[in-house]
Design an enzyme around this catalytic site. Structure first.
Site, mmCIF file in Angstrom:
data_model
loop_
_atom_site.group_PDB
_atom_site.id
_atom_site.type_symbol
_atom_site.label_atom_id
_atom_site.label_comp_id
_atom_site.label_asym_id
_atom_site.label_seq_id
_atom_site.Cartn_x
_atom_site.Cartn_y
_atom_site.Cartn_z
ATOM 1 N N GLY A 30 29.855 23.443 -4.135
ATOM 2 C CA GLY A 30 29.216 23.396 -5.414
ATOM 3 C C GLY A 30 28.275 22.240 -5.418
ATOM 4 N N ALA A 31 27.256 22.431 -4.624
ATOM 5 C CA ALA A 31 26.350 21.064 -4.380
ATOM 6 C C ALA A 31 25.061 21.320 -4.927
ATOM 7 C CB ALA A 31 26.358 20.444 -2.913
ATOM 8 N N SER A 32 24.776 22.367 -5.588
ATOM 9 C CA SER A 32 23.472 22.639 -5.920
ATOM 10 C C SER A 32 23.013 21.947 -7.167
ATOM 11 C CB SER A 32 23.319 24.265 -6.318
ATOM 12 O OG SER A 32 24.149 24.406 -7.383
ATOM 13 N N SER A 159 40.019 16.183 -11.784
ATOM 14 C CA SER A 159 39.508 15.837 -13.263
ATOM 15 C C SER A 159 40.547 14.851 -14.022
ATOM 16 C CB SER A 159 39.362 16.702 -13.956
ATOM 17 O OG SER A 159 38.876 16.546 -15.350
ATOM 18 N N TYR A 172 41.776 25.252 -16.712
ATOM 19 C CA TYR A 172 41.102 24.170 -16.065
ATOM 20 C C TYR A 172 41.792 22.904 -15.613
ATOM 21 C CZ TYR A 172 37.309 20.682 -15.051
ATOM 22 O OH TYR A 172 36.491 19.954 -14.288
ATOM 23 N N LYS A 176 43.043 21.614 -11.759
ATOM 24 C CA LYS A 176 42.767 20.312 -11.603
ATOM 25 C C LYS A 176 44.197 19.582 -11.252
ATOM 26 C CE LYS A 176 38.380 20.644 -11.726
ATOM 27 N NZ LYS A 176 37.511 20.299 -10.263
ATOM 28 N N ILE A 205 31.418 12.324 -17.195
ATOM 29 C CA ILE A 205 30.066 12.020 -16.501
ATOM 30 C C ILE A 205 28.917 12.474 -17.100
ATOM 31 C CG2 ILE A 205 29.218 12.421 -14.180
ATOM 32 C CD1 ILE A 205 31.745 10.849 -14.350
#
Length: 264
Positions: A30-32, A159, A172, A176, A205
């Site tokens: 998930g680094a894009s 998270s 979610y 997590k 964030i």
């Protein structure tokens, strides 16, 4: 929380030494964009070879191009971690390219927010499959090479929602929270092999996505944060670099919050 979107890879330089992870190879899923791109950038800054992956071939290639323009050693792979075959290809390609895997950062994740009584089965399954099962696929796939070399760092991006829950985010939160349980169990299984496994739980964030949240909601969120400001993707990335380093050799099975004190 821990939401991600596009980030500018030209942000502040790392506080760590440029050669701290020299010779090490990392995979970041998930680094894009967002937190994942910040993590990839930080790992490059401290000397690691970084393989970045995303479901979008175009976006992950763009992120890799930015890093390569800076002279960093990086390789982009389009992979959907919810698919076991894609994960196997990701690991095989990394080993072909760099011969080893020292660091895995499980960052990829999706959301399908909805109140539980209205939540569709397929949305629940999609979130669990990517966020939790995908993390398991990636973790399992790197264990063999890490055990062979008797060292490794696995860092799971969970998270604060996995710790506190949040209305409308049942899938979610469950995924997590599951990542935290997976972190502890894996840490116990592979600790004798020189491998540490830790989780990071980001809070609110700041990204392009969170910037679009209505001001009223942002004000309410700030009231819950003792430090009275939102975090940056680099705050998470810096902790990843620390956990990936020799300085964190005696830390495993832990969940470290990057949330300004939001959850205590």
């Amino acid at each position: 929380m821990g939401m991600v979107d596009k980030m500018d890879a030209t942000t502040n330089q790392s506080v760590f030494k440029e050669d701290m992870l020299s010779g090490k190879t990392a995979i970041v899923t998930g680094a894009s964009r967002g937190i994942g791109a910040a993590i990839a950038h930080r790992l490059c800054e401290v000397g690691a070879n970084v393989v970045i992956c995303s479901r979008s071939a175009e976006s992950v290639s763009q992120t890799a191009a930015v890093l390569k323009d800076k002279g960093y050693s990086t390789h982009a792979i389009a992979a959907d971690i919810s698919k076991k075959e894609d994960v196997e290809t990701l690991v095989e390609t990394t080993l072909e390219q760099f011969s080893q895997i020292d660091i895995l950062v499980n960052n990829a994740g999706i959301t399908r927010d909805m109140l539980l009584m209205r939540l569709k089965d397929e949305d629940w399954e999609a979130v669990l499959q990517t966020n939790l099962t995908g993390t398991m696929y990636c973790t399992r796939a790197v264990l063999r090479p890490m055990i062979r070399q008797k060292s490794g760092r696995i860092i799971n991006i969970s998270s604060v929602i996995g710790l506190m829950g949040n209305a409308g985010q049942a899938s979610y939160a469950a995924a997590k929270a599951g990542m935290i349980g997976l972190t502890k169990t894996t840490a116990k299984e592979v600790g004798t092999r020189g491998i540490t496994v830790n989780a990071i739980a980001p809070g609110f964030i700041t990204t392009d996505m969170t910037a679009a949240i209505p001001e009223e909601f942002q004000k309410k969120a700030l009231e819950l944060i003792p430090l009275q400001n939102f975090g940056a993707p680099e705050d998470v990335a810096d902790l990843v670099c620390f956990l990936a380093s020799e300085a964190a050799r005696y830390i495993t099975g832990q969940t470290l919050q990057v949330d300004g004190g939001m959850v205590m």
